[in-house]
Design a protein around this motif. Structure first.
Motif, mmCIF file in Angstrom:
data_model
loop_
_atom_site.group_PDB
_atom_site.id
_atom_site.type_symbol
_atom_site.label_atom_id
_atom_site.label_comp_id
_atom_site.label_asym_id
_atom_site.label_seq_id
_atom_site.Cartn_x
_atom_site.Cartn_y
_atom_site.Cartn_z
ATOM 1 N N HIS A 1 35.914 40.170 36.685
ATOM 2 C CA HIS A 1 36.247 41.555 37.001
ATOM 3 C C HIS A 1 36.985 42.439 36.010
ATOM 4 O O HIS A 1 37.748 41.845 35.189
ATOM 5 C CB HIS A 1 37.217 41.593 38.345
ATOM 6 C CG HIS A 1 37.645 42.937 38.764
ATOM 7 N ND1 HIS A 1 36.845 43.643 39.956
ATOM 8 C CD2 HIS A 1 38.702 43.721 38.287
ATOM 9 C CE1 HIS A 1 37.486 44.656 39.720
ATOM 10 N NE2 HIS A 1 38.641 44.846 39.323
ATOM 11 N N VAL B 1 33.813 46.902 37.426
ATOM 12 C CA VAL B 1 32.579 46.450 37.163
ATOM 13 C C VAL B 1 32.742 44.821 37.279
ATOM 14 O O VAL B 1 33.982 44.258 36.948
ATOM 15 C CB VAL B 1 31.741 46.597 36.004
ATOM 16 C CG1 VAL B 1 31.293 47.916 35.972
ATOM 17 C CG2 VAL B 1 32.794 46.166 34.624
ATOM 18 N N ASP B 2 31.991 43.937 37.498
ATOM 19 C CA ASP B 2 31.737 42.555 37.370
ATOM 20 C C ASP B 2 30.950 42.090 36.383
ATOM 21 O O ASP B 2 29.562 42.646 36.300
ATOM 22 C CB ASP B 2 31.714 41.863 38.734
ATOM 23 C CG ASP B 2 32.613 42.263 39.696
ATOM 24 O OD1 ASP B 2 33.903 42.379 39.199
ATOM 25 O OD2 ASP B 2 32.441 42.577 40.912
ATOM 26 N N ASP C 1 40.382 36.821 39.111
ATOM 27 C CA ASP C 1 39.185 37.424 39.457
ATOM 28 C C ASP C 1 38.429 37.446 37.972
ATOM 29 O O ASP C 1 38.334 38.613 37.361
ATOM 30 C CB ASP C 1 39.228 38.677 39.991
ATOM 31 C CG ASP C 1 38.082 39.387 40.438
ATOM 32 O OD1 ASP C 1 36.900 38.498 40.529
ATOM 33 O OD2 ASP C 1 37.933 40.253 41.417
ATOM 34 N N HIS D 1 36.539 49.216 42.831
ATOM 35 C CA HIS D 1 34.855 49.151 42.953
ATOM 36 C C HIS D 1 34.483 50.349 43.781
ATOM 37 O O HIS D 1 33.471 50.833 43.425
ATOM 38 C CB HIS D 1 34.285 47.949 43.403
ATOM 39 C CG HIS D 1 34.230 46.853 42.465
ATOM 40 N ND1 HIS D 1 33.295 46.824 41.305
ATOM 41 C CD2 HIS D 1 34.906 45.654 42.552
ATOM 42 C CE1 HIS D 1 33.360 45.506 40.824
ATOM 43 N NE2 HIS D 1 34.473 44.935 41.409
HETATM 44 ZN ZN ZN Z 1 34.970 43.068 40.623
#
Ligand code: ZN
Length: 308
Positions: A131, A85-86, A128, A79
């Protein structure tokens, strides 16, 4: 009224920040567009983070109040280079975030991967799920040393077809899935109570459901001498051993019912192991949404639908 595509894009652009790599930005927007076409409402919750922002985030749950949200210090996250990006799913009105890693969530990941993103849900060590990143083959140490990737946009790539089983899947629930904190509580309680070792990450994936089923089998053995193998599999023996749970019940089985419904996005009015009005309402809503007889009692058919 359904949230507009433009609203999702506008919010996402704001959340991704100005330091986001233009190709990452363009591709993330394409993910939103393609998902929208399939009736999946997705929004980017973050993108570029400066070193200062990253350190502030790292402090959370350590030297600052709150829960730990990252293991990365400044410079240790993609990031920080504008390459990640999430995302999160939204209710159709765009007002509620849905953190459930369900078929729609995975479909978004699939769309993103076809466009060149790597997905955090594929990682082995720490999953994650929100993500997405594009590093152009560069490692973190290369990025830290000042190298920057040359990214090629793949927004003209085709999306793979929707797998058949997910095609008719629509989001019947409008509520959020209880938020990540309550799911973390469920996961850590399962670990403690049933001596399990599942990840406490606030995402209710297959591992969490399996642990809930193990807990259920354990309770059926303990309370009703069901003699089940505690394997987290919904087989005929478990199905046959099921007990009816209704208003007025309390205890660990009621807790499991509450946890299951919370994970599936229902409001049970508290994870308190007591079968009250709120839980009955949630059971009814679940039964209705699944085409079952609506009686507010968790019996064999309802448990089967919840677990299988
Ligand atoms: Zn992330």
């Amino acid at each position: 009224m359904a949230v507009s595509l433009q609203t999702l894009i506008d919010r996402s652009i704001r959340n991704m920040g100005s330091g986001i790599h233009p190709v990452v930005k363009e591709t993330a927007i394409e993910v939103i567009k393609r998902s929208y076409k399939e009736g999946i409402y997705v929004q980017m919750t973050s993108g570029y983070r400066s070193f200062a922002e990253q350190n502030k985030l790292y402090a959370k749950g350590r030297t600052a109040p709150g829960e730990i949200v990252t293991n990365a210090r400044a410079g240790q996250s993609n990031h920080n280079y504008g390459l990640a990006v999430d995302y999160v799913l939204l209710s159709s009105d765009g007002k509620t975030t849905i953190w459930t890693v369900n078929t729609n969530w995975k479909r978004v990941a699939q769309i993103a991967k076809a466009l060149g993103f790597a997905w955090g849900g594929d990682w082995n060590s720490f999953k994650d799920y929100p993500h997405l990143e594009m590093t152009g083959g560069l490692s973190l140490s290369q990025l830290q040393a000042g190298k920057r990737p040359v990214l090629v946009s793949k927004v003209n790539n085709k999306t793979p077809a929707v797998p058949k089983s997910t095609k008719k899947q629509s989001s019947k629930k409008s509520s959020s899935s209880g938020g990540r904190a309550i799911v973390r509580t469920i996961q850590s309680t399962l670990n403690k109570r049933y001596k399990l070792n599942i990840k406490v990450d606030g995402y209710q994936g297959p591992e969490t459901y399996k642990a809930l089923l193990k807990g259920f089998q354990t309770e059926l053995n303990k309370q009703f001498h069901a003699g089940l193998v505690v394997d987290g599999e919904w087989g005929p023996k478990t199905r046959a051993a099921v007990v009816n749970v209704r208003k007025g019940a309390k205890g660990s089985i009621t807790w499991i019912l509450q946890a299951l419904l919370i994970c599936k996005g229902y409001d049970v009015n508290g994870l308190d192991s007591i079968f009250g009005h709120g839980l009955e309402k949630a059971v009814r809503a679940f039964q209705k949404a699944n085409g079952l007889a609506v009686d507010g009692v968790a019996g064999r058919v309802t448990w089967t639908r919840l677990f299988a």
